[in-house]
Design an enzyme around this catalytic site. Structure first.
Site, short mmCIF file in Angstrom:
data_model
loop_
_atom_site.label_atom_id
_atom_site.label_comp_id
_atom_site.label_asym_id
_atom_site.label_seq_id
_atom_site.Cartn_x
_atom_site.Cartn_y
_atom_site.Cartn_z
N TYR A 72 0.83 -1.21 0.00
CA TYR A 72 0.00 0.00 0.00
C TYR A 72 0.86 1.26 0.00
CZ TYR A 72 -3.91 3.07 1.14
OH TYR A 72 -4.87 4.05 1.10
N PHE A 124 -7.37 20.00 -24.63
CA PHE A 124 -8.04 18.71 -24.84
C PHE A 124 -9.41 18.73 -24.14
CE2 PHE A 124 -8.69 14.20 -23.62
CZ PHE A 124 -8.77 13.68 -24.90
N ASP A 125 -10.36 17.90 -24.59
CA ASP A 125 -11.73 18.04 -24.07
C ASP A 125 -11.87 17.79 -22.57
OD1 ASP A 125 -11.55 15.33 -24.50
OD2 ASP A 125 -13.10 15.23 -26.04
N ASP A 214 0.58 19.61 -20.93
CA ASP A 214 -0.31 18.46 -21.03
C ASP A 214 0.39 17.51 -21.99
OD1 ASP A 214 -2.31 16.64 -21.42
OD2 ASP A 214 -3.84 18.07 -22.06
N ALA A 216 0.39 14.03 -22.97
CA ALA A 216 0.01 12.69 -23.42
C ALA A 216 0.94 12.15 -24.52
CB ALA A 216 -1.43 12.70 -23.91
N LYS A 257 -1.16 6.90 -23.44
CA LYS A 257 -0.62 7.27 -24.76
C LYS A 257 0.87 6.93 -24.79
CE LYS A 257 -4.68 9.56 -24.80
NZ LYS A 257 -5.00 10.72 -23.97
N HIS A 449 -21.84 12.66 -27.46
CA HIS A 449 -21.29 11.77 -28.49
C HIS A 449 -21.13 10.32 -28.02
CE1 HIS A 449 -17.96 13.56 -26.26
NE2 HIS A 449 -17.19 12.55 -26.60
#
Ligand SMILES: *Cc1c(COP(=O)(O)O)cnc(C)c1O
Length: 458
Positions: A72, A124-125, A214, A216, A257, A449
């Protein structure tokens, strides 16, 4: 004779995929209400829905999984990940999270308050979601050329320094940080140059603001810097990556990614006070600071993935495969966002299905046609994704209607790319007979979507 290019790996384990018949696909897509997200994966032959968490891990990663430490607190897997982040990215502090959006949630809980303004290059969304959820605002400073699909630029994902300067001059008191996204996913997996990253840093310094990346697809971005930007050709990918992060105060990462794992994410920073403040939220939302929603085996695989993902040979294989698909489409004259990006080809549906009214969703229509043709699943980046205006509830129609074909890492061969190109050509050849699209029969109030239900227009 010059030897042709070939993949820098061989295959040790395979997973069967199944071709289907057109009548089967007609039945399945109807049952799915013409929404590709509703298909079962067995109903798909080549799955290009996303490159997120869909890559194939290496033998070294699987071996590392076996030695995962599931303690843990203070697991050796945590320290393996910490060392990889320090060695490759240069950050002293890090927090594991279950994926990229969780890293955003934790770090933004520390940094963003109501009415703040966050300038960036095509947020990014989920990033935009976490900004707007806190009643703050994302301002897009991407260069204008990114919206012209036929314009060839080496760094079409760049932030416009001019636009950024303007936002900072007007609003700097409200700006908690500037956000750079590499590669620029929304603009088609297009890279950001080192010069641009440096330029953003200079503007940030002028106003004494931090810079976040960001990250990715940071390794794919570094590949493009090496192969396209003057002065970087002799450097290794790892040297370029290190340099990129010298200009940042912190990063958020979706490890699904470029760290080539199926789940995972993290925050890394050089600011001790951010790490300490974020630790509180990490414990609340993700888990204790030494696992943060990840298992020990996943942290081990991630540490190895960061190393493999920043090797030139791997990246060359990957980026050349995406470029190869682009070259096949060129042979048939099929328009897409040029040049080919790092992780996907974005097909220009508006140009192809010009007879379908935009109110009937051109990119979605192309996506369904490609599925019917060959069982290939892409994803709509168009009016369905753009959703309704929150105030007027009118449909928003974006400038571009794109069908994104995301290529999973190390999963498919160039024979699959040939099938994708041939299937698209068949649809392209009959484009003038496709005159009607789809209408919405079921719709969620936000993020429609994923669950939208559609019916063919008659
Ligand atoms: C995927 C992605 C995220 C979110 O990461 P998840 O792991 O899907 O939560 C954030 N930013 C960019 C640029 C991404 O591509």
């Amino acid at each position: 004779m010059e030897l042709p290019f070939a993949e820098s790996y061989r295959i040790k384990m395979v997973e069967s995929i199944r071709r289907s018949t057109r009548p089967e696909r007609e039945k399945w897509i109807k049952e799915a209400q013409y929404n590709l997200f509703n298909l079962r994966s067995e109903q798909v032959f080549i799955d290009l829905l996303t490159d997120s968490g869909t890559g194939a891990m290496s033998d070294r990663q699987w071996a590392a999984m076996m030695t995962g430490d599931e303690s843990y607190a203070g697991a050796s897997s945590y320290y393996n990940m910490k060392n990889a982040i320090k060695d490759i990215l240069g950050f002293d502090y890090f927090l594991p999270t279950h994926q990229g959006r969780a890293a955003e949630n934790v770090l933004f809980s520390v940094l963003i308050k109501e009415d703040d303004i966050i300038p960036g290059n095509s947020h990014f969304d989920t990033t935009k979601g976490h900004i707007e959820f806190r009643r703050a605002h994302a301002i897009d400073c991407t260069i204008d050329e990114a919206a012209d699909t036929q314009k060839e630029l080496p760094f079409k994902g760049n932030m416009s320094i001019e636009k950024l300067e303007k936002v900072m001059a007007e609003h700097h008191e409200k700006v908690p940080f500037i956000l750079i996204t590499v590669t620029n996913n929304t603009a088609g997996g297009q890279p950001v140059s080192m010069e641009c990253i440096k330029g953003v840093r200079q503007v940030a310094d002028k106003y004494k603001k931090p810079v976040l990346i960001d990250s990715a697809r940071f390794a794919e971005n570094a590949y493009f810097i090496k192969t396209r930007e003057k002065g970087h050709a002799q450097k290794t990918i790892k040297e370029i990556v290190k340099e990129m992060y010298t200009y940042a105060d912190a990063m958020t990462m979706s490890s699904k990614k470029d760290a080539i794992v199926n789940i995972g994410g993290f925050i890394a920073t050089r600011r001790k006070e951010w790490f300490e403040q974020a630790s509180v939220y990490n414990i609340m939302f993700e888990g204790f600071v030494t696992y943060g929603g990840m298992s020990g085996r996943d942290m081990n695989a991630l540490a190895v993935g960061l190393d493999e993902g920043t090797e030139f040979d791997y990246l060359e294989t990957r980026i050349k495969q995406v470029a190869y698909l682009g070259e096949q489409l060129d042979k048939y004259g099929i328009p897409y966002q040029r040049p080919a990006g790092g992780h996907a080809i974005f097909v220009d549906a508006k140009k192809i299905l010009h007879k379908v009214p935009r109110e009937e969703f051109q990119a979605q229509t192309l996506g369904v046609e490609l599925y019917l043709e060959a069982g290939i699943r892409g994803v709509e980046i168009g009016a369905i994704l753009a959703d309704r205006d929150p105030q007027t509830r009118e449909n928003r129609y974006p400038e571009l209607e794109l069908l994104r074909l995301a290529i999973p890492r190390r999963a498919y061969t160039n024979n699959h790319m040939d099938v994708i190109a041939a299937a698209l050509k068949n649809v392209y050849d009959r484009r003038d007979t496709i005159t009607r699209g789809y209408k919405i029969v079921k719709e969620a109030p936000i993020m429609r979507h994923f669950t939208v239900g559609l019916e063919p227009c008659k």
